[in-house]
Design an enzyme around this catalytic site. Structure first.
Site, mmCIF file in Angstrom:
data_model
loop_
_atom_site.group_PDB
_atom_site.id
_atom_site.type_symbol
_atom_site.label_atom_id
_atom_site.label_comp_id
_atom_site.label_asym_id
_atom_site.label_seq_id
_atom_site.Cartn_x
_atom_site.Cartn_y
_atom_site.Cartn_z
ATOM 1 N N HIS A 191 28.887 37.594 33.146
ATOM 2 C CA HIS A 191 28.907 38.860 33.876
ATOM 3 C C HIS A 191 27.882 38.879 34.997
ATOM 4 O O HIS A 191 28.052 39.559 35.997
ATOM 5 C CB HIS A 191 28.750 40.032 32.917
ATOM 6 C CG HIS A 191 29.995 40.251 32.117
ATOM 7 N ND1 HIS A 191 30.162 39.731 30.868
ATOM 8 C CD2 HIS A 191 31.155 40.867 32.444
ATOM 9 C CE1 HIS A 191 31.375 40.027 30.433
ATOM 10 N NE2 HIS A 191 31.995 40.718 31.363
ATOM 11 N N GLU A 435 43.442 39.486 26.948
ATOM 12 C CA GLU A 435 42.315 38.581 27.177
ATOM 13 C C GLU A 435 41.921 37.810 25.916
ATOM 14 O O GLU A 435 40.959 37.049 25.924
ATOM 15 C CB GLU A 435 41.119 39.327 27.763
ATOM 16 C CG GLU A 435 40.687 40.565 27.028
ATOM 17 C CD GLU A 435 39.525 41.282 27.716
ATOM 18 O OE1 GLU A 435 38.906 40.725 28.630
ATOM 19 O OE2 GLU A 435 39.230 42.418 27.299
ATOM 20 N N ASN A 458 38.907 35.878 32.385
ATOM 21 C CA ASN A 458 37.561 35.396 32.017
ATOM 22 C C ASN A 458 37.472 35.192 30.510
ATOM 23 O O ASN A 458 37.039 34.158 30.025
ATOM 24 C CB ASN A 458 36.489 36.395 32.458
ATOM 25 C CG ASN A 458 36.629 36.760 33.912
ATOM 26 O OD1 ASN A 458 37.202 35.990 34.674
ATOM 27 N ND2 ASN A 458 36.143 37.922 34.299
ATOM 28 N N ASP A 459 37.885 36.210 29.791
ATOM 29 C CA ASP A 459 37.842 36.073 28.339
ATOM 30 C C ASP A 459 39.003 35.235 27.816
ATOM 31 O O ASP A 459 38.844 34.497 26.858
ATOM 32 C CB ASP A 459 37.840 37.458 27.678
ATOM 33 C CG ASP A 459 36.451 38.056 27.721
ATOM 34 O OD1 ASP A 459 35.496 37.344 27.365
ATOM 35 O OD2 ASP A 459 36.304 39.208 28.157
ATOM 36 N N CYS A 506 43.004 40.983 36.279
ATOM 37 C CA CYS A 506 41.731 41.468 36.810
ATOM 38 C C CYS A 506 40.568 40.534 36.503
ATOM 39 O O CYS A 506 39.423 40.841 36.767
ATOM 40 C CB CYS A 506 41.428 42.871 36.296
ATOM 41 S SG CYS A 506 41.284 42.944 34.509
HETATM 42 C C1 PEP Z 1 38.066 39.407 31.833
HETATM 43 O O1 PEP Z 1 37.694 39.100 30.696
HETATM 44 O O2 PEP Z 1 38.744 38.654 32.548
HETATM 45 C C2 PEP Z 1 37.684 40.709 32.416
HETATM 46 C C3 PEP Z 1 38.192 41.119 33.550
HETATM 47 O O3 PEP Z 1 36.777 41.471 31.757
HETATM 48 P P1 PEP Z 1 35.209 41.158 31.688
HETATM 49 O O4 PEP Z 1 34.925 40.063 32.687
HETATM 50 O O5 PEP Z 1 34.478 42.405 31.995
HETATM 51 O O6 PEP Z 1 35.025 40.695 30.291
HETATM 52 MG MG MG Z 2 36.951 40.625 29.416
#
Ligand code: PEP
Ligand code: MG
Length: 577
Positions: A191, A435, A458-459, A506
């Site tokens: 993050h 995710e 991302n996750d 996203c």
């Molecule tokens: C993700 O996991 O891709 C996401 C958009 O959420 P975050 O990065 O806040 O975990």
């Molecule tokens: Mg996430």
């Protein structure tokens, strides 16, 4: 002159002086002092407490005007603790009575206080323990590292070099116009890296031993694209990098011309380009980038750097501010995703850190575990939906049962609001983040109960490839083009299409121009990203032909090895359209 290499996580070039953030507290020494040293030792303790007091006042003065109103309240709490007679005077008494050094006496007193708080029934008082620990740590730092400076004293234009930065730190730096970030640890989708990108400033993570090789005030060049940190560059190199900076600025100006152009392919297929935001203040950048809405509002950032969670009213005000600023464009408010690397207090919380926090009580799990945190947020989001086009999105769904519990709570909240005569949109769209691999594999089972999906790559990548997103040792395994990831993305898009619900993305993959064409080919039609790359993605969309990309994507899914996938994507990105 020295060049250190890491992983570039946010493009751009920065030239400036180093601000080295030393965080690690040395070991607490224990020794006996002579009779005649007692008064000097007590004085040393008092001086450290005074320095801590001054620092707390300075931090309070530096809190930006647009920070949440309660953001400074933890400082008042810390000042009160610092002045409590149970802390410094009692520790001074131990120095006198037992002839021990100040650090040891203070640490002992802090442990005793912690134990007392721990035993309290009242959760609020139990949590006070964290504040006491933070205050004690500050005084200890002043005892052990005289001259240590609080990170909030970073001067505008400096480059922050740290072992690691928590998202809570980064959000504070956000307001201080730092020029770049360099950390020894961390991964590209941590993050902290995401925040650096959303700030639009260069950042490199995983530069091993950065804090050892860089001295405070030293001249640095950060090349965020190549992941290179130059320490003590000569004049010739500085001139070369300045030239490149000007080139980048020129390219940016050119891209800016696309701000108002539609995101439409050459064969007239329209996609939606949305922005990711962390705080209401980020809306400005989102609007400036020409985003068609907010595709991800990470509400957990409102909960950081403060002792207590924001109440319903404060959340309602923050969400409404975003909704109003977006003027009827969609705003996707994600419910709390705290836990794992996003701790409210940067990791010094009351809950012991789980062995595998990313697999623990995070996001919707935490919200369902503690509905006292969740209910006010649901009310606030629903109430904000009366002021514009609000969508609600649930992070980290992994089972249908979880979704059903969320749906029941949303229904309950709606009934409550209705009874109370509060306004809200009864048909507020509810989306789920895909995710966790379990959700992607069974996306068809979730689809009938949701109004949209949003893929959180991302996750999804972290959990599919089993790589901790903040662990620099496994960074090298991070790969959005891994066949398993592409298959899960394709499955989710298909499930959405079959159920006739829109599918967005996203995660960081959506904002990386290297993957735009591939994702278009896979059928994605909503991309949400940090505003800094939105125009670059738009340029690629406008230069592409969807029909050709579809065929290509179909072939990609059948490829058998990762290197071939990479080669194909490279070729696709350099072809004419
Ligand atoms: C993700 O996991 O891709 C996401 C958009 O959420 P975050 O990065 O806040 O975990
Ligand atoms: Mg996430």
């Amino acid at each position: 002159m020295l060049a250190l290499h890491g992983t570039g996580v946010s493009d751009g070039i920065a030239i400036g002086k180093a601000y080295v953030l030393q965080r690690d507290l040395p070991e607490i020494p224990e020794y006996t002092i002579a009779h005649h040293q007692v008064e000097t030792e007590i004085e040393r303790l008092a001086r450290a407490a005074d320095a801590a007091r001054r620092q707390l006042h300075t931090i309070r003065d530096h809190i930006p005007a647009n920070a949440p109103a309660e953001a400074s309240s933890f400082l008042d709490a810390h000042l009160l603790i610092l002045d409590d007679k149970m802390l410094i005077p009692t520790a001074a008494e131990t120095v006198r009575r037992e002839r021990r050094n100040a650090e040891w006496a203070l640490k002992g007193q802090s442990d005793r206080l912690s134990e007392t708080f721990e035993k309290m029934d009242d959760a609020y008082l139990r949590n006070k323990r964290i504040d006491v620990n933070q205050v004690v740590e500050r005084v200890l730092r002043n005892l052990l590292m005289p001259g240590f400076e609080e990170h909030l004293k970073v001067e505008p234009g400096e480059i922050v070099v740290a072992t690691d930065l928590t998202p809570a730190d980064t959000v504070m730096f956000k307001h201080q116009q730092v020029r770049a970030f360099v950390t020894s640890l961390g991964g590209p989708i941590s993050h902290t890296a995401i925040l650096a990108r959303s700030l639009g400033i260069p950042a490199i993570v995983s530069v091993h031993n950065a804090t050892r090789y860089v001295r405070p005030g030293e001249e640095l060049i950060v090349d965020g694209k190549r992941g290179v940190l130059v320490v003590g560059p000569d004049k010739r190199l500085i001139a070369e990098y300045r030239r490149r900076q000007r080139e980048i600025a020129r390219e940016k100006r050119e891209l800016n011309r696309l701000r108002l152009s539609p995101a439409v392919t050459r064969d007239r297929h329209t996609v939606r380009l949305m922005a990711n935001i962390e705080l209401p203040a980020d809306v400005k950048a989102a609007v400036q980038s020409g985003a068609q809405g907010i595709g991800l509002y990470r509400t957990e950032f409102l909960f950081m750097n403060r002792p207590a969670a924001p109440d319903e009213e404060e959340q309602y005000r923050a969400y409404t501010k975003v909704v109003r600023a977006m003027r009827r464009k969609p705003v996707t408010i994600r419910t709390l995703d705290l836990g794992a690397d996003k701790q409210v207090d940067g990791g010094q919380g009351a809950r012991p850190v789980a062995v595998n926090p990313a697999l623990g009580l995070r996001a919707v799990r935490l919200c369902l575990h503690d509905t006292s945190l969740f209910r006010p947020q649901l009310r606030a989001i629903l109430r904000a939906s009366a002021h514009g086009s609000v969508r609600m999105m649930i992070p980290m769904l992994s089972s249908q049962e979880e979704l059903f519990r969320v749906l029941a709570l949303v229904d309950e909240t709606k009934s409550e609001l209705k009874r109370a005569g509060e306004k809200f949109n009864p048909r507020i769209p509810l989306g789920g983040m895909i995710e966790v691999p379990a959700a992607a594999i069974s996306a068809d089972l979730f689809a009938p109960y949701l109004d949209f999906f949003s893929i959180g790559t991302n996750d999804l990548i972290q959990y599919t490839l089993a790589i901790d997103r903040v662990d620099d040792a496994v960074n090298y395994l991070y790969d959005p083009l891994h066949p398993s990831v592409l298959r899960l993305v394709a499955m989710t898009i298909q499930a959405g299409r079959r159920a006739r619900i829109p599918v967005a993305m996203c995660g960081e993959m959506a904002g990386d121009p290297r993957y735009t064409r591939l994702l278009l080919g896979l059928g994605l039609n909503e991309f949400s990203m940090h505003p800094a790359t939105l125009l670059e993605v738009k340029k690629i969309v406008r230069g592409s032909r969807l029909a050709a990309l579809r065929k290509f994507a179909g072939r990609m899914l059948r490829l058998r090895d990762t290197q071939t996938v990479h080669d194909h994507v490279d070729r696709l990105n350099t072809e004419e359209d």
